[in-house]
Write a protein that holds these residues in place. Sequence first.
Motif, mmCIF file in Angstrom:
data_model
loop_
_atom_site.group_PDB
_atom_site.id
_atom_site.type_symbol
_atom_site.label_atom_id
_atom_site.label_comp_id
_atom_site.label_asym_id
_atom_site.label_seq_id
_atom_site.Cartn_x
_atom_site.Cartn_y
_atom_site.Cartn_z
ATOM 1 N N ARG A 4 -11.621 -4.398 3.722
ATOM 2 C CA ARG A 4 -12.498 -3.210 3.790
ATOM 3 C C ARG A 4 -11.792 -2.082 4.530
ATOM 4 N N ARG A 5 -11.153 -2.407 5.637
ATOM 5 C CA ARG A 5 -10.420 -1.379 6.396
ATOM 6 C C ARG A 5 -9.285 -0.804 5.545
ATOM 7 N N LYS A 6 -8.568 -1.672 4.801
ATOM 8 C CA LYS A 6 -7.501 -1.187 3.918
ATOM 9 C C LYS A 6 -8.058 -0.246 2.868
ATOM 10 N N SER A 7 -9.179 -0.621 2.291
ATOM 11 C CA SER A 7 -9.797 0.204 1.257
ATOM 12 C C SER A 7 -10.184 1.578 1.807
ATOM 13 N N LEU A 8 -10.775 1.590 2.982
ATOM 14 C CA LEU A 8 -11.167 2.861 3.608
ATOM 15 C C LEU A 8 -9.938 3.671 4.011
ATOM 16 N N ALA A 9 -8.933 2.996 4.569
ATOM 17 C CA ALA A 9 -7.698 3.690 4.963
ATOM 18 C C ALA A 9 -6.997 4.272 3.747
ATOM 19 N N VAL A 54 -5.787 5.650 9.158
ATOM 20 C CA VAL A 54 -4.932 6.131 8.071
ATOM 21 C C VAL A 54 -3.458 6.011 8.468
ATOM 22 N N VAL A 55 -3.122 6.384 9.688
ATOM 23 C CA VAL A 55 -1.741 6.296 10.170
ATOM 24 C C VAL A 55 -1.259 4.840 10.122
ATOM 25 N N ALA A 56 -2.091 3.909 10.572
ATOM 26 C CA ALA A 56 -1.713 2.488 10.551
ATOM 27 C C ALA A 56 -1.486 2.007 9.119
ATOM 28 N N ARG A 57 -2.296 2.476 8.203
ATOM 29 C CA ARG A 57 -2.147 2.051 6.797
ATOM 30 C C ARG A 57 -0.870 2.625 6.188
ATOM 31 N N ILE A 58 -0.518 3.840 6.555
ATOM 32 C CA ILE A 58 0.736 4.426 6.067
ATOM 33 C C ILE A 58 1.905 3.537 6.491
ATOM 34 N N SER A 59 1.942 3.176 7.761
ATOM 35 C CA SER A 59 3.022 2.319 8.264
ATOM 36 C C SER A 59 3.042 0.986 7.536
ATOM 37 N N GLU A 60 1.885 0.405 7.310
ATOM 38 C CA GLU A 60 1.799 -0.886 6.624
ATOM 39 C C GLU A 60 2.336 -0.789 5.199
ATOM 40 N N ARG A 61 1.973 0.255 4.489
ATOM 41 C CA ARG A 61 2.429 0.409 3.101
ATOM 42 C C ARG A 61 3.929 0.673 3.036
ATOM 43 N N LEU A 62 4.442 1.451 3.961
ATOM 44 C CA LEU A 62 5.874 1.741 3.951
ATOM 45 C C LEU A 62 6.692 0.522 4.378
ATOM 46 N N ALA A 63 6.136 -0.305 5.250
ATOM 47 C CA ALA A 63 6.825 -1.533 5.659
ATOM 48 C C ALA A 63 7.013 -2.462 4.465
ATOM 49 N N GLN A 98 3.425 8.846 1.390
ATOM 50 C CA GLN A 98 4.448 9.786 1.866
ATOM 51 C C GLN A 98 3.868 11.185 2.055
ATOM 52 N N ALA A 99 3.066 11.637 1.102
ATOM 53 C CA ALA A 99 2.458 12.967 1.214
ATOM 54 C C ALA A 99 1.538 13.030 2.431
ATOM 55 N N ALA A 100 0.758 11.968 2.641
ATOM 56 C CA ALA A 100 -0.128 11.932 3.813
ATOM 57 C C ALA A 100 0.690 11.900 5.099
ATOM 58 N N ARG A 101 1.769 11.132 5.102
ATOM 59 C CA ARG A 101 2.653 11.064 6.284
ATOM 60 C C ARG A 101 3.197 12.441 6.636
ATOM 61 N N LEU A 102 3.675 13.156 5.630
ATOM 62 C CA LEU A 102 4.217 14.492 5.873
ATOM 63 C C LEU A 102 3.144 15.449 6.395
ATOM 64 N N ALA A 103 1.960 15.392 5.802
ATOM 65 C CA ALA A 103 0.866 16.263 6.252
ATOM 66 C C ALA A 103 0.465 15.935 7.686
ATOM 67 N N ALA A 113 -0.101 10.314 20.696
ATOM 68 C CA ALA A 113 -0.613 8.970 20.424
ATOM 69 C C ALA A 113 -0.745 8.718 18.929
ATOM 70 N N LEU A 114 -1.229 9.689 18.194
ATOM 71 C CA LEU A 114 -1.386 9.512 16.749
ATOM 72 C C LEU A 114 -0.090 9.786 15.983
ATOM 73 N N ARG A 115 0.716 10.693 16.481
ATOM 74 C CA ARG A 115 1.938 11.097 15.781
ATOM 75 C C ARG A 115 3.062 10.057 15.918
ATOM 76 N N THR A 116 3.139 9.409 17.070
ATOM 77 C CA THR A 116 4.236 8.491 17.362
ATOM 78 C C THR A 116 4.445 7.416 16.287
ATOM 79 N N PRO A 117 3.379 6.790 15.761
ATOM 80 C CA PRO A 117 3.629 5.775 14.729
ATOM 81 C C PRO A 117 4.241 6.337 13.439
ATOM 82 N N LEU A 118 4.259 7.639 13.280
ATOM 83 C CA LEU A 118 4.848 8.261 12.090
ATOM 84 C C LEU A 118 6.282 8.721 12.332
ATOM 85 N N THR A 119 6.801 8.490 13.527
ATOM 86 C CA THR A 119 8.117 9.008 13.913
ATOM 87 C C THR A 119 9.100 7.870 14.169
#
Length: 185
Positions: A4-9, A54-63, A98-103, A113-119
């Motif tokens: 459910r969290r993945k779906s929402l993210a 959303v940030v956590a899901r981006i990292s998970e998908r890119l991993a 990727q588009a969400a990560r860039l935005a 705190a929120l930006r660090t997982p994207l860097t």
Amino acid sequence: MSERRKSLADAGLRLVAREGVRALTHRAVDAEAGVPAGSTSYYARSRNELTALVVARISERLASALEAVAVPPVLDVDAATGIAEAFLETLAREHDAQAARLALLAELRADDALRTPLTAADPVRAALIATAEQILRALSAPDAPAAAVDFVGLVDALLLYRIAHVGPVDSRRVLTAYLGGLASR
């Protein structure tokens, strides 16, 4: 992360990719995910928590994209370029992530705190740099650890050009020139 969290993210990720960070609201995620109103609030009470989801899901998908990379012990420039291009293509297929990560990188400049997982502090980024270092070592490039960081930056820039449709760039030519320059040192 629960299904459910993945779906929402993923719904939030699509919203950010399509409409920008300002579109990321609980109500919009509920609608995008096709769940009853208020469902997202159960998993993320605040906008900050929703963004973190959303940030956590981006990292998970890119991993998961990184897991497919296999580096042989010895490479020539063409083979190293092929691996880098295939990886670039794999990352580009995660277009929404990727588009969400860039935005989010641009939007969250003041929120460490929120930006660090994207860097560079993201464990996925560390794994990416380690893979780049493997490629450079297999190519016998000098100072592979330092060059790996630059190599990842180059791939990131090529990815930006592709995802944001900045302009035409021949990624194979750019990667060949970069790796060829390192190999000839």
